[in-house]
Motif scaffolding. Sequence first.
Motif, mmCIF file in Angstrom:
data_model
loop_
_atom_site.group_PDB
_atom_site.id
_atom_site.type_symbol
_atom_site.label_atom_id
_atom_site.label_comp_id
_atom_site.label_asym_id
_atom_site.label_seq_id
_atom_site.Cartn_x
_atom_site.Cartn_y
_atom_site.Cartn_z
ATOM 1 N N GLY A 138 44.895 43.833 -31.712
ATOM 2 C CA GLY A 138 43.916 43.381 -30.736
ATOM 3 C C GLY A 138 44.582 42.658 -29.590
ATOM 4 N N ASP A 139 43.749 42.033 -28.741
ATOM 5 C CA ASP A 139 44.262 41.377 -27.548
ATOM 6 C C ASP A 139 44.594 39.908 -27.764
ATOM 7 N N GLU A 140 44.213 39.354 -28.902
ATOM 8 C CA GLU A 140 44.424 37.930 -29.123
ATOM 9 C C GLU A 140 45.848 37.650 -29.590
ATOM 10 N N VAL A 141 46.330 36.466 -29.231
ATOM 11 C CA VAL A 141 47.622 36.002 -29.713
ATOM 12 C C VAL A 141 47.422 35.395 -31.100
ATOM 13 N N ARG A 142 48.284 35.758 -32.043
ATOM 14 C CA ARG A 142 48.195 35.249 -33.412
ATOM 15 C C ARG A 142 49.356 34.300 -33.669
ATOM 16 N N SER A 197 44.163 23.426 -23.541
ATOM 17 C CA SER A 197 42.848 23.586 -24.175
ATOM 18 C C SER A 197 42.184 22.235 -24.421
ATOM 19 N N PRO A 236 49.950 40.558 -28.149
ATOM 20 C CA PRO A 236 49.433 41.921 -28.343
ATOM 21 C C PRO A 236 50.558 42.948 -28.383
ATOM 22 N N ARG A 250 47.704 27.563 -23.929
ATOM 23 C CA ARG A 250 47.415 26.908 -25.200
ATOM 24 C C ARG A 250 47.377 25.387 -25.042
ATOM 25 N N TYR A 286 51.539 32.008 -22.317
ATOM 26 C CA TYR A 286 50.622 31.700 -23.411
ATOM 27 C C TYR A 286 50.681 30.222 -23.765
ATOM 28 N N CYS A 329 54.376 33.110 -32.391
ATOM 29 C CA CYS A 329 53.191 33.449 -31.594
ATOM 30 C C CYS A 329 53.251 34.944 -31.315
#
Length: 822
Positions: free
Chosen positions: A8-12, A807, A294, A804, A800, A291
């Motif tokens: 997916g497009d999210e950073v894990r 936030s 995608p 982050r 990123y 981190c």
Amino acid sequence: MAAQDGGGDEVRVLQNLRGKIYDAKQLVPNKMRDFFCTINLDQEEVFRTQVVEKSSSPYFGEEFYFEIPRTFQWLSFYIYDKSVLQKDLRIGKVAIKKEDLCNYTGKENWFMLQPVDSNSEVQGKVHLELKLNELITDNGSVCQQLVVHIKECHGLPLINGQNCDPYATVSLVGPSRNDQKKTKVKKKTSNPQFNETFYFEVTRSSSYTKKSQFQVEEEDIEKLEVRVDLWNNGNLVQDIFLGEIKVPVKVLRNDSFQAWYLLQPRENGNKSSKTDDLGSLRLNICYTEDCVLPSEYYVSLRNLLLKSSDVQPISASAAYILCEVCRDKYDAVLPLVRLLLHHHKLVPFVAAVAELDLKDTQEANTVFRGNSLATRCVDEMMKIVGKHYLKVTLKAVIDEICESPKPCEIDPIKLREGDNAEINMENLRYYVDKVFREIVRSSISCPTLMCDVFYSLRHLAAKRFPNDPHVQYSAVSSFVFLRFFAVAVVSPHTFHLRPHHPDAQTSRTLTLISKAIQTLGSWGSLTKSKLSSFKETFMCEFFKTFQEDKFTESVKKFLDDVSSTESKEPSGLSEPVHLKEGEMYKRAQGRTRIGKKNFKKRWFCLTSREFTYHKQQDKEPIFTIPIKNILAVEKLDESSFNKKNMFQVLHGEKPLYIQANNCVEASEWIEALCRVTRCNQKRLNFYHPSAFLNGSWLCCKATVENTVGCARCTADVPADTQIEIDGDRETERIYSLFTINMSKLQKLEEACGSIAVYQGPRKEPDDYSNFTIEDSVATFHTLKQIIDIVEKLNESHEKYQKKRSSSAKYGSEENPIVGKVS
């Protein structure tokens, strides 16, 4: 959930921990005790070693590796004194803050044990809103008022294995005051929702008409602080301290702040205890946090690594350079092998590095005996690919040895009074024969990938030593017997053949069997000339009974079979693949009117066909869910039953609610179940994250039990049931390793440039002096590509990280407002 290349497009943000617990020294001087060691995330135990009996300086020698599925503050290692009748006694601990783990990564260190004090056993965080108001009273006087809104806490510790009954005290503390207020007690929860507001008078109101401004008795705001203490309500026993936070009032400055604060131990929590007489613990720790971006961000690096086996010479490839620049080759081998496996590129790479390894091997009897890149790659491949093969081959006989042990000690020095050496030798011979027979009959179950690798190694060795007829067999036996079966026999819990550590006597039996299997499988070891090479006289005597041609012939036939590329019969595929098993708690499903819906301990087993639970291990299943019937597997909110580490299996009947023993185990079960059910046609898109209790769903308050779920299901989990690989995660790990070793890459690039221009000898030794540079031009070209790709990925990661850090807010004692990770 992890995803195969493209999550997916999210950073894990993914964390893992690996390392080794070596030994401890002088735990209880002059006293012999039974010790074991645990690994804890904050106060949650996630790993336990075997018990080392009758020692004051126990050697554990156990490796660990697991994903960390949640946030944590402390990584701790506890040493316990095992007790049969009473509660195990905690001798001491090594506690390392998460942010300090980088100081120890990849290094072997001795740590002094610290005392275990309840006032220092802290975990969790508290959510506060603080505001300083200025009020004008009716008579015209001015005062300042502090408003403290305590919203909630998260991740409080378990007390005696159960959720605590927490409450908070909120205090305004100064040199001459200590105003304290208290919240209500919240029952059975580690994540209490308080939502209570407290008001404190900061400066005492005073009339300017009665006293001059200089006579107003005001508290010095510079010296005031807000203190929040968390406690577990002990009812009839003493309350237990859970942690505290302190915030200076002066930082508020007539503004409102809202932040999460990590709970801290009391400052004087263990000052009274002596720390120099508790002993020490030797550890190797490697913590990583990646981190994962995608998938499209990794295309260039992934492609460069995957074409490594085509690069001539192999020493100029990206994969080889990765292993050269890493101080510990294991750091590089683990993600590299998994990535190459995932993309079906491992066999040609192993063949290429094995050929390079053989160039430096001068004697045929030392083939693949060292810790080279080739041997480490094959070792890691066998661990990943050979899990099921080990189980179908060895599990039954290992179970017999552990559950119905026979005395097998044959060392005269270690024989106990009353032992019969001849009977023990017969028992050991019986077990060795049985294990050996299972192994040599197992070639039909050997995974094709292992056979392909063994085929390559066999022929490369025969090509390197054409005059030695045995080297083609020793090249394979050095892996399959010495590094695979023998290691699994001596450590069955490590390879999931047994759920728990065997006891000391059984461990000794398994060690003797393992030694025997190594020798039986070592090609040519049964000849008379080899008997003199045994270190132990008693093993030499034992092996005189094995000098029979049938053993040699059995080994030869087995090695021929597992190093052949001919297709095997498909009979092995008809057996279900055994994926995972272990003990957990399940909630009764209420299939009968009189059945109580309580939690019971059960033995769970997952195969590629079904998910079952049993009253005890090896008993018939009392409930079975076919894999094709599983609709979803998701976490369950703690609020449902006030229990941590819960998940739910949704199938045709009512949901099956399960509680794992810790967060790591829960994550592993969820991932394994999701992986094997990913292709089910009737998978749900929505589910209820909480339970249906007392006539309604706790999450959305819907009163119809079969109503559509209120949250979207987790998707995009790996479909491969046997090889659990997240390609993007492994590529990110490799990128991190290149980043850490960027200075070495640059020096190596300079060295290649110098060699290309000046062909003379190197004048000064440097970090690159031990590197293999066979072709400076090809190596330089690859290095330039690696450096360019890493620099581009650095830019993506920096973007990123900026996003982050901007936030929410996070508080701490030193700096009440810093970046928060949700």
